[in-house]
Design an enzyme around this catalytic site. Structure first.
Site, PDB file in Angstrom:
ATOM      1  N   ASP A   1      52.261  26.765  40.586  1.00 37.18           N
ATOM      2  CA  ASP A   1      51.137  27.346  41.299  1.00 37.18           C
ATOM      3  C   ASP A   1      50.243  27.994  40.241  1.00 37.18           C
ATOM      4  OD1 ASP A   1      49.648  28.598  43.529  1.00 37.18           O
ATOM      5  OD2 ASP A   1      50.584  30.436  42.773  1.00 37.18           O
TER       6      ASP A   1
ATOM      7  N   ASP B   1      47.361  30.689  40.764  1.00 37.26           N
ATOM      8  CA  ASP B   1      47.037  32.106  40.932  1.00 37.26           C
ATOM      9  C   ASP B   1      48.259  32.928  41.304  1.00 37.26           C
ATOM     10  OD1 ASP B   1      44.287  31.566  40.441  1.00 37.26           O
ATOM     11  OD2 ASP B   1      44.085  30.885  42.516  1.00 37.26           O
TER      12      ASP B   1
END
Length: 177
Positions: free
Chosen positions: A12, A14
């Site tokens: 991922d 952020d």
């Protein structure tokens, strides 16, 4: 739990690779999470392909353009030495797409782009949607909680790590859930 070394590791963006700046469209605001550059380097050193799977609903909400997201991603690439695939969902939560995590679309597309079986991918992220996307695609996941991770997401995750370096060690050991 996976058995053996995974075929690829997907991150991922952020809150996992970089500090979460909500709806960030400014490459100058990109800052790696503690230990993130070393963690990605460890996956690269193990010879595995690496990718990013990132929900970017700010595009659908009119808060960001795709060009701004691409500029931020280019900055992430520059800081980390490049990723083998980038999968971005530009949709909002109500759009009903197959790519927005926890749907499996981005994980499946990343696996296809990397030429690996989705069941042999590990997704490392900071929220339950990251874990859900991995599982929906038939893969495994390691959750690295941040202050914004909900307690029930931690409780539901099969593999939890205190930091990104530990998450990568779990993934490379084949102990992701």
């Amino acid at each position: 739990m996976t058995s053996g070394t995974p075929a690829a590791v997907l991150f991922d963006r952020d809150g996992t690779l970089v500090v979460d700046v909500p709806y960030n469209g400014d490459p100058e605001l990109v800052a790696p999470m503690p230990g993130a550059i070393d963690a990605v380097a460890a996956v690269r050193a193990a010879g595995l392909p690496i990718g990013v799977v990132s929900n970017q609903s700010g595009i659908a909400r009119g808060l960001l353009t795709r060009e701004q997201v691409d500029a931020v991603n280019a900055r992430v690439d520059a800081l980390f030495g490049g990723f083998d695939t980038w999968q971005v969902c530009p949709h909002g939560p109500e759009d009903g797409c197959d790519c927005r995590k926890p749907a499996p679309g981005m994980v499946l597309r990343a696996a296809a782009a990397l030429g690996v079986d989705p069941a042999r991918t590990v997704v490392i992220g900071d929220i339950g949607a990251d874990v859900g996307a991995a599982h929906a695609a038939g893969g495994t996941a390691v959750l690295v909680p941040t202050p914004t991770t909900r307690h029930e997401e931690v409780a539901a995750a099969g593999a939890v790590a205190p930091d990104l370096g530990t998450a990568v060690r779990i993934a490379l050991a084949g102990d992701a859930a």
